[in-house]
Design a protein around this motif. Structure first.
Motif, PDB file in Angstrom:
ATOM      1  N   ILE A   1       0.808  -1.318   0.097  1.00 43.19           N
ATOM      2  CA  ILE A   1      -0.158   0.079  -0.089  1.00 43.19           C
ATOM      3  C   ILE A   1       0.885   1.199   0.296  1.00 43.19           C
ATOM      4  N   GLY A   2       1.925   1.311   0.765  1.00 42.82           N
ATOM      5  CA  GLY A   2       2.806   2.433   0.766  1.00 42.82           C
ATOM      6  C   GLY A   2       3.809   2.232  -0.521  1.00 42.82           C
ATOM      7  N   GLY A   3       4.069   1.064  -0.668  1.00 41.99           N
ATOM      8  CA  GLY A   3       5.011   0.922  -1.686  1.00 41.99           C
ATOM      9  C   GLY A   3       6.303   1.453  -1.884  1.00 41.99           C
ATOM     10  N   GLY A   4       6.702   2.631  -1.190  1.00 41.43           N
ATOM     11  CA  GLY A   4       7.912   3.029  -1.179  1.00 41.43           C
ATOM     12  C   GLY A   4       9.086   2.500  -0.339  1.00 41.43           C
ATOM     13  N   GLY A   5       8.445   1.682   0.735  1.00 43.36           N
ATOM     14  CA  GLY A   5       9.477   1.310   1.931  1.00 43.36           C
ATOM     15  C   GLY A   5      10.056   2.447   2.607  1.00 43.36           C
ATOM     16  N   ASN A   6       9.062   3.522   2.863  1.00 43.79           N
ATOM     17  CA  ASN A   6       9.605   4.600   3.445  1.00 43.79           C
ATOM     18  C   ASN A   6       8.615   4.983   4.720  1.00 43.79           C
TER      19      ASN A   6
ATOM     20  N   LEU B   1      -0.557   6.660  14.086  1.00 44.27           N
ATOM     21  CA  LEU B   1       0.034   6.649  12.990  1.00 44.27           C
ATOM     22  C   LEU B   1       0.360   8.217  12.813  1.00 44.27           C
ATOM     23  N   SER B   2       1.695   8.351  12.589  1.00 39.39           N
ATOM     24  CA  SER B   2       2.179   9.891  12.439  1.00 39.39           C
ATOM     25  C   SER B   2       1.252  10.422  11.149  1.00 39.39           C
ATOM     26  N   PRO B   3       1.099  11.715  11.098  1.00 39.35           N
ATOM     27  CA  PRO B   3       0.578  12.350  10.041  1.00 39.35           C
ATOM     28  C   PRO B   3       1.567  12.260   8.781  1.00 39.35           C
ATOM     29  N   GLN B   4       2.973  12.471   9.101  1.00 37.68           N
ATOM     30  CA  GLN B   4       3.931  12.174   7.945  1.00 37.68           C
ATOM     31  C   GLN B   4       3.911  10.914   7.209  1.00 37.68           C
ATOM     32  N   ASN B   5       3.706   9.997   8.036  1.00 35.34           N
ATOM     33  CA  ASN B   5       3.852   8.631   7.552  1.00 35.34           C
ATOM     34  C   ASN B   5       2.329   8.520   6.690  1.00 35.34           C
ATOM     35  N   ALA B   6       1.234   8.849   7.398  1.00 31.46           N
ATOM     36  CA  ALA B   6      -0.077   8.740   6.487  1.00 31.46           C
ATOM     37  C   ALA B   6       0.093   9.380   5.435  1.00 31.46           C
ATOM     38  N   PHE B   7       0.664  10.669   5.184  1.00 28.80           N
ATOM     39  CA  PHE B   7       0.725  11.179   3.818  1.00 28.80           C
ATOM     40  C   PHE B   7       1.697  10.392   2.777  1.00 28.80           C
ATOM     41  N   LEU B   8       2.677   9.968   3.331  1.00 27.13           N
ATOM     42  CA  LEU B   8       3.369   9.101   2.441  1.00 27.13           C
ATOM     43  C   LEU B   8       2.789   7.626   2.029  1.00 27.13           C
ATOM     44  N   LEU B   9       1.961   7.312   3.026  1.00 21.36           N
ATOM     45  CA  LEU B   9       1.287   6.018   2.650  1.00 21.36           C
ATOM     46  C   LEU B   9       0.176   6.169   1.658  1.00 21.36           C
ATOM     47  N   LEU B  10      -0.388   7.389   1.903  1.00 22.57           N
ATOM     48  CA  LEU B  10      -1.529   7.812   0.842  1.00 22.57           C
ATOM     49  C   LEU B  10      -0.977   8.225  -0.651  1.00 22.57           C
ATOM     50  N   GLN B  11       0.249   8.673  -0.683  1.00 23.16           N
ATOM     51  CA  GLN B  11       1.057   8.535  -2.037  1.00 23.16           C
ATOM     52  C   GLN B  11       1.159   7.153  -2.657  1.00 23.16           C
ATOM     53  N   GLY B  12       1.359   6.231  -1.627  1.00 20.22           N
ATOM     54  CA  GLY B  12       1.388   4.931  -2.272  1.00 20.22           C
ATOM     55  C   GLY B  12       0.010   4.413  -2.749  1.00 20.22           C
ATOM     56  N   LEU B  13      -1.004   4.701  -1.766  1.00 20.79           N
ATOM     57  CA  LEU B  13      -2.099   4.093  -2.087  1.00 20.79           C
ATOM     58  C   LEU B  13      -2.800   4.567  -3.445  1.00 20.79           C
ATOM     59  N   GLU B  14      -2.616   5.781  -3.605  1.00 17.34           N
ATOM     60  CA  GLU B  14      -3.266   6.483  -4.875  1.00 17.34           C
ATOM     61  C   GLU B  14      -2.723   5.772  -6.117  1.00 17.34           C
ATOM     62  N   SER B  15      -1.548   5.081  -6.238  1.00 19.87           N
ATOM     63  CA  SER B  15      -1.240   4.561  -7.358  1.00 19.87           C
ATOM     64  C   SER B  15      -1.280   2.866  -6.958  1.00 19.87           C
ATOM     65  N   LEU B  16      -1.812   2.416  -6.059  1.00 19.74           N
ATOM     66  CA  LEU B  16      -1.844   1.066  -5.923  1.00 19.74           C
ATOM     67  C   LEU B  16      -2.617   0.214  -7.043  1.00 19.74           C
ATOM     68  N   ALA B  17      -3.803   0.544  -7.602  1.00 23.00           N
ATOM     69  CA  ALA B  17      -4.460   0.106  -8.530  1.00 23.00           C
ATOM     70  C   ALA B  17      -4.122   0.034  -9.748  1.00 23.00           C
ATOM     71  N   LEU B  18      -2.755   0.746 -10.138  1.00 15.60           N
ATOM     72  CA  LEU B  18      -1.630   0.702 -11.232  1.00 15.60           C
ATOM     73  C   LEU B  18      -0.366  -0.307 -10.897  1.00 15.60           C
ATOM     74  N   ARG B  19       0.128  -0.256  -9.514  1.00 13.89           N
ATOM     75  CA  ARG B  19       1.170  -1.018  -9.341  1.00 13.89           C
ATOM     76  C   ARG B  19       0.876  -2.346  -8.984  1.00 13.89           C
ATOM     77  N   MET B  20      -0.331  -2.997  -8.423  1.00 17.33           N
ATOM     78  CA  MET B  20      -0.468  -4.512  -8.194  1.00 17.33           C
ATOM     79  C   MET B  20      -0.505  -5.087  -9.287  1.00 17.33           C
ATOM     80  N   PRO B  21      -1.209  -4.933 -10.443  1.00 16.50           N
ATOM     81  CA  PRO B  21      -1.138  -5.526 -11.645  1.00 16.50           C
ATOM     82  C   PRO B  21       0.172  -5.882 -12.226  1.00 16.50           C
ATOM     83  N   LYS B  22       1.129  -4.997 -11.963  1.00 13.95           N
ATOM     84  CA  LYS B  22       2.326  -5.081 -12.485  1.00 13.95           C
ATOM     85  C   LYS B  22       3.233  -6.159 -11.511  1.00 13.95           C
ATOM     86  N   HIS B  23       3.245  -5.639  -9.930  1.00 13.08           N
ATOM     87  CA  HIS B  23       3.686  -6.955  -9.200  1.00 13.08           C
ATOM     88  C   HIS B  23       3.234  -8.240  -9.518  1.00 13.08           C
ATOM     89  N   VAL B  24       1.901  -8.468  -9.875  1.00 14.05           N
ATOM     90  CA  VAL B  24       1.451  -9.852 -10.127  1.00 14.05           C
ATOM     91  C   VAL B  24       2.015 -10.194 -11.360  1.00 14.05           C
TER      92      VAL B  24
END
Lengths: 483, 262
Positions: free
Chosen positions: A212-217, A278-301
């Motif tokens: 969901i985060g995807g960036g490992g950050n 959850l810290s707001p900073q981390n929530a923000f970073l995780l939101l950046q990941g969530l926004e592209s999840l629908a595109l990333r997961m098919p590529k992962h798979v």
């Protein structure tokens, strides 16, 4: 599964829970980096504390940036509410602690993440909560394990790292019959591939740190309340949701909040008292990941499927495990439960055991050896010596973890580059194995020579015994290689 | 609290304070397929400031037993039966949508007992689309989805929530899924006495209407207001589910009205 929004998942991930705020029109979700929130006046503060009105008091309980992530996760999983926490483990601990008290019991799949197993087996035991571990593939055993004081059944939708697929509809049917909630850790699947609530699960937990985060950050966790468990049917079984709660003027969470009772209790008690916010900073970073999840997961798979096939055909590989492969024990469940793919984790064994595996890992340049999964980059790990090293041999075996198992979290780089990197690693493994074979060969030659000399000087009756022993050693060696 | 109304086990939320018949009583009546949780962000304020609050689940809804009532008139009578059980002589009636029809009808049937009337997101009638009625009878989940799509305004369709982390549309969906939506909708469809009832209302009244309301359009609420003597009108920019979508504004309007009652 309830709809929290009538938009499609890809749209929910981008828009749900936030529209440009009125002050500055910020299109991106702002980071509300604040510990607390000014009350308009004394009455406003009092009303917030008395749950007379919604709003934010202190970021340990709620925060506007975190709230956007919560609204999106609830909508994506089809839940009635979501509480985000500081990590996936804190989400699990919070869920268990909200439903269980000393003297209670949990039934858990045996095939789960090492730290979760430790939490259930050791840590919760200290607090008087016992867990029975059962093979996730044995529904009858799971049903039998449920006792009068069992407060939940727990599993991972895709087990870590053995990749067992939980038959959630069957487990949910057992749970309905026994009237216990089914809690599913769906980290390996993400809502882009699979929605446990739609298949009958009652509570979903995620480590947001992963895909969901995807960036490992950023670390983060989420508890999604399905709102589909009737906590009031047997009120005595779930006292935390039915009995009057003194700190809130004696309210019953079920009576007051109905389907959202669990998430409200978690917010009111666990977030306040345990403080795993959850810290707001981390929530923000995780939101950046969530926004592209629908595109990333098919590529992962897609990449995971190709890597699995490629490894399967490689001479240096002893075995490959991925739910997409027909050889996978739960392959038949994939089509019905995971039509979009069963994730991007695969495991395999390198021929030559631990030493060859170590050579493989150390030769990799693109894939990174670390204790995480779900990064957009390809990651590898040897669980037996790291994440699952605290488990004893029996628990390791029950969890489907062998000494030679290498876990790969396949990223979204180009398949060609992933393949080339793994090929380098496997060449190194083959060299190590070849060297080991040569060494073994020299040792065998020396031993044979030694035996020959001894035999030449021995009496005839002893010669017969030595030949028998040598034959036995050879047979044992073949069996081991075959295994 | 749980009480018996005509022998049937009935759940009544009291806003976090024990019910006290000596205090001025407010009755909050929920809409079609819903329950007392509609009023979570209004009832506590009053209960903690000198009023006795009762927000019942109508018969056959959520925590109340019994068969669902099939007409608005029967629901209005039931509200007075409930107040009889609680030994309440007079009460302020507050209703949302179908609940507002019930409050209107109740106020007209026993005018002397109605201290005030607050009608939220409603009209003199709530005609139901025949297709929705049919869907509710044959496929309740589909009807629930349609109701919630029309029921919530723009911001809530975008996932807004006044309660952090909660998904109100999904909560509504869970509650409605197990309640007799089709019976309630039929009762709304059959109710034609609204204008006549409005003419009989003698207590102070207010209408809180939603500008984005697709279930009971603003114009029908305004038309009802014309039929009630001395009614106050407030418009809030939100969808039909006002107590949930605009809880603070809704509460503020109820407060300013109820605290001014003689």
């Amino acid at each position: 599964m309830s709809k929290a929004s009538f938009f499609d998942p890809a749209t929910i991930a981008l828009h749900s829970g936030y529209q440009p705020e009125s002050d500055h029109g910020s299109r991106a979700v702002p980071i509300y980096q604040t510990s607390s929130y000014a009350f308009q006046d004394v009455a406003h503060g009092a009303a917030l504390f008395n749950v007379e009105r919604g709003g934010h008091i202190y970021s340990r309980m709620t925060n506007p940036t975190v709230q956007v992530l919560e609204q999106r996760m609830a909508a994506l999983e089809g839940g009635v509410g979501c509480v985000c926490t500081a990590s996936g483990m804190s989400s699990l601990m919070t869920t268990f602690a909200t439903l269980c008290s000393a003297g209670d019991h949990i039934v858990s799949a045996a095939q789960i993440y090492g730290s979760t197993a430790t939490l259930l087996k050791s840590t919760l035991k200290r607090f008087g909560i016992e867990t029975t571990f059962v093979d996730i593939n044995d529904s009858a055993a799971i049903s039998r394990a449920v006792k009068k004081n069992t407060k939940l059944v727990f599993c991972e939708s895709i087990g870590n790292p053995g990749l067992d697929i939980a038959d959630i509809p069957s487990l949910a049917a057992i749970c309905r019959k026994k009237h216990v909630p089914l809690v599913v850790d769906a980290t390996f699947a993400t809502p882009a591939l699979h929605n446990p609530i739609a298949h009958g699960a009652h509570i979903v937990v995620h480590s947001l740190t992963k895909w969901i985060g995807g960036g490992g950050n950023a670390l983060g966790g989420a508890i999604i309340d399905g709102g589909n468990f009737d906590w009031g049917l047997k009120p005595e079984k779930f006292p935390t949701l039915n009995e009057p709660y003194a700190p809130f003027h004696g309210i019953s969470f079920f009576e007051e909040f109905g389907p959202a009772a669990l998430s409200m209790r978690i917010r009111a008690e666990s977030m306040r008292d345990f403080g795993a916010a959850l810290s707001p900073q981390n929530a923000f970073l995780l939101l950046q990941g969530l926004e592209s999840l629908a595109l990333r997961m098919p590529k992962h798979v897609e990449n995971a499927g190709e890597v699995a096939q490629w490894l399967l055909a490689h001479d240096a590989v002893a075995w490959v495990n991925h739910p997409s492969l027909p050889s996978h024990a739960n392959h038949d469940l994939v089509a019905s439960l995971f039509p979009k793919g069963a994730g991007s984790i695969l495991s395999f064994g390198v021929k030559g055991g631990r030493d060859a595996g170590a050579a493989f890992m150390d030769a990799l340049q693109l894939a990174t050896n670390l204790a995480n999964v779900g990064d957009s980059r390809t990651l590898v790990l040897h669980p037996a010596s790291t994440t699952h090293s605290r488990l004893d041999a029996k628990a390791m075996k029950a969890g489907g973890i062998s000494e030679d198992l290498i876990r790969v979290s396949v990223g979204i780089e180009s398949f060609r580059d992933i393949k080339n990197d793994l090929a380098n690693g496997l060449r190194a493994a083959q060299r190590t194995q070849k060297n080991a074979d040569q060494k073994d060969g020299r040792k065998t030659q020396q031993k044979t020579e030694q035996t020959r000399k001894q035999t030449a000087t021995a009496k005839p009756v002893k010669k017969k015994a030595a030949t028998k022993k040598a034959t036995a050693r050879k047979t044992a060696g073949k069996t081991a290689a075959g295994k | 609290m749980r009480i018996k109304v005509k022998g049937r086990d009935t759940y009544v939320a009291t806003g976090g304070k024990p019910f006290d018949a000596k205090l001025p009583t407010l009755v909050f009546i929920h809409g079609s397929g819903l329950d007392h949780r509609t009023w979570a962000l209004q009832t506590r304020w009053f209960a903690f400031r000198g009023w006795s609050v009762i927000a019942p689940d109508l018969p056959g809804h959520s925590l109340s037993k019994g068969k669902p009532l099939t007409s608005i008139e029967a629901m209005a009578d039931w509200i007075w039966q409930l107040l009889d059980e609680l030994k309440v002589k007079q009460a302020s009636l507050i209703g949302h949508s179908q609940g507002a029809l019930v409050a209107l009808e109740a106020a007209s049937r026993q005018p002397a007992r109605a201290r005030s009337l607050s009608a939220i997101a409603t009209g003199a009638a709530i005609p139901v689309n025949p297709q929705l009625l049919e869907t509710a009878q044959n496929n309740r989940p589909a009807a629930v989805e349609a109701m919630l799509t029309w029921g919530f305004g723009n911001a809530y369709q975008f996932g807004k929530s006044h309660v952090p982390g909660q998904a109100p549309i999904a909560v509504g969906s869970r509650i409605m899924a197990s309640n007799p939506l089709e019976t309630d909708l039929q009762a709304c469809q059959n109710y034609t006495n609204g204008e006549a009832a409005a003419a009989l209302v003698t207590c102070p009244s207010q209408l809180i209407l939603a500008t984005q309301d697709k279930m009971t359009p603003l114009r029908s609420g305004l038309a009802l207001a014309e039929k009630i003597t001395a009614s106050e009108i407030t418009k809030i920019d939100a969808g039909h589910m006002l107590p949930i979508e605009a809880p603070d504004q809704c509460l503020a309007e109820l407060r300013q009205f109820i605290t001014r009652l003689p």
